[in-house]
Scaffold this active site. Structure first.
Site, PDB file in Angstrom:
ATOM      1  CE  LYS A  66      40.241  53.428  48.790  1.00  0.00           C
ATOM      2  NZ  LYS A  66      41.014  52.206  48.510  1.00  0.00           N
ATOM      3  CD  GLU A 110      45.870  45.799  52.190  1.00  0.00           C
ATOM      4  OE1 GLU A 110      46.490  46.800  51.779  1.00  0.00           O
ATOM      5  OE2 GLU A 110      44.689  45.832  52.559  1.00  0.00           O
ATOM      6  CD  GLU A 145      37.721  50.697  47.277  1.00  0.00           C
ATOM      7  OE1 GLU A 145      38.179  50.361  48.386  1.00  0.00           O
ATOM      8  OE2 GLU A 145      36.542  50.473  46.924  1.00  0.00           O
ATOM      9  CD  GLU A 170      33.181  46.660  50.923  1.00  0.00           C
ATOM     10  OE1 GLU A 170      34.421  46.796  51.033  1.00  0.00           O
ATOM     11  OE2 GLU A 170      32.527  47.061  49.951  1.00  0.00           O
ATOM     12  CE  LYS A 181      36.040  45.047  53.244  1.00  0.00           C
ATOM     13  NZ  LYS A 181      36.643  46.324  52.822  1.00  0.00           N
TER      14      LYS A 181
END
Length: 451
Positions: free
Chosen positions: A201, A256, A300, A434, A438
């Site tokens: 990834k 986060e 993911e 995406e 964001k």
């Protein structure tokens, strides 16, 4: 090469606190001296810092250890009367994403790591507000600090109770650093590396430069972000003022958490996998269910959750992951797994920050190959974007978030950052969409609302 600097030769520290009548967040931040600091998180006190009694900076791959050593030295000789734990003196700051530091616009004023010990700190808890005054070195005279505490209390309590909010400045122009064709090529190249087994990834980001049509009011931006994203970590970090340039300000509202440490209890999150919000409750729920079932996003997310647990295992006898669930924000929904650990021995929060950064949610796997791909693909320097920002106290406890949904503002310009995780079945066009989603939390605070 690693380097470390503090702005004081003596580390004697004096800190005094007093409860105060609750002032306006906007007013306190508006009147604060540069460099200004803001930290606010759900379940934690909100703090505004004004000026710098001491500054710790470092560069190079040893920046985490260097800041830890300097912080421990600073706090070692502290004469602290905090009154309450929330008002205790703390260092606030963060780190560059890459070990090599930062380069190029808009990061000229930001070192590889920088932490400020505010001269004046205003703290809001659920119960009341507190004022803390700090001094280090030659200024660390208890009587002088107590006199200044009274002066600052009178000044802050005389600020207006509430001010009219200033409208967003508006955006007059936008410039993408990554063209859509280049983005498609970069994602396709990354997918090819993943399918060949070279990568598992990688997170690729974009930057968006905007020209502001009016003056940016950070007190109002951060206030509105707090209203719209109350569950996020709000932050403002400013470097030392540069005489030749307007003040730079790095700010955001990130969902986060990288890590929180108190005692031997560690809390962190796996946050990866994204979709939008629906126009109706039914559509919103449908999108959430689709996200939960989506194999690409689930894969993911599991990579991130498994890696964080592995990164914590050398420090902890027990590491446990909660049930994966949906974290809903104003503009997006994420897959989210809370993770907790109990340390085998006492650790400094920066030891955990160094072990966890960068998580696969912002870097990739394996880490070295992912960072190499990021440097080869992204046509800009991440600077402090997606890097740890947070605070440290004298006990070595602290909280750090990952600096997402963020921007650097300077004068009449701002640069916004956003990224997405690329795995084997990623589609460049979906990932592009995406990224634009964001950008919205910060872009919404810069663009004027149409009447």
């Amino acid at each position: 090469m690693e380097s470390l600097r503090t702005d004081t030769a003596e580390n004697d520290l004096v800190s005094r606190s007093v409860p105060i009548a609750e002032p306006s967040f906007r007013a306190v931040l508006r009147e604060a001296d540069a460099p200004r600091t803001v930290w606010s998180a759900s379940g934690e006190a909100t703090v505004v810092g004004s000026g710098a009694a001491a500054t710790l900076t470092a560069d190079g791959p040893d920046r985490f250890a260097s800041i830890r050593t300097a912080a421990e030295s600073l706090f070692a000789s502290g004469d602290v009367h905090a009154g309450t734990e929330a008002a205790r003196p703390r260092l606030f700051g963060g780190f560059a994403f890459h070990a090599g530091g930062v380069s190029g616009s808009p990061w000229e004023d930001f070192p590889g790591a920088r932490f400020v010990f505010p001269r004046v700190q205003v703290t809001w808890t659920d119960e009341r507000a507190w004022l803390t005054v700090n001094a280090v070195g030659p200024d660390a005279d208890p009587e002088a600090v107590e006199a200044r505490l009274e002066e600052e209390r009178e000044r802050i309590e005389s600020l207006p109770a509430e001010e009219r909010a200033v409208d967003p400045p508006g955006v007059s122009a936008r410039r993408r650093t990554t063209a859509r064709e280049d983005w498609r090529s970069g994602v396709e190249a990354a997918v090819s590396r993943i399918r060949s087994g070279e990568l598992r990834k990688v997170v690729l980001a974009q930057a968006l430069d905007v020209d502001l049509a009016g003056e940016l009011s950070l007190p109002d931006v951060l206030s509105r972000l707090g209203e719209t994203y109350p569950e996020c970590y709000r932050f403002l970090v400013e470097p030392d003022p540069a005489a030749s340039r307007p003040q730079s300000s790095f700010f955001g509202a990130t969902p986060e958490r990288l890590v929180s440490l108190r005692g031997r209890t560690v809390e962190t999150d796996a946050l990866a996998g994204t979709t939008g919000r629906g126009e109706t409750p039914a559509e919103d729920e449908w999108l959430a269910q689709e996200l939960a079932r989506d194999e690409k996003n689930a894969h993911e997310h599991e990579l991130v959750a498994e890696t964080i647990q592995a990164q914590l295992s050398p420090f902890a006898g027990t590491v446990s992951a909660g049930t994966r669930r949906i974290k809903r924000l104003a503009t997006v929904q994420h897959l989210w797994t809370p993770i907790t650990a109990t340390l085998d021995s006492d650790e400094h929060v920066l030891s955990l920050v160094e072990a966890l950064h960068p998580t696969p949610a912002v870097g990739g796997l394996p880490p070295e190959k992912a960072l190499e791909t990021i440097r080869e693909t992204e046509p800009f320097d991440r600077g402090w974007y997606a890097a740890p920002v947070g605070w440290i106290d004298a006990a070595g406890y602290g909280t750090f978030a990952v600096a997402l949904r963020s921007a650097v503002a300077r004068g009449d310009t701002a640069t916004l950052f956003a990224g997405v995780g690329i795995v084997a079945d990623s589609d460049p066009d979906r990932e592009w969409d995406e990224v634009q989603l964001k950008y919205r939390p910060i872009l919404d605070e810069l663009e004027r609302t149409e009447e």
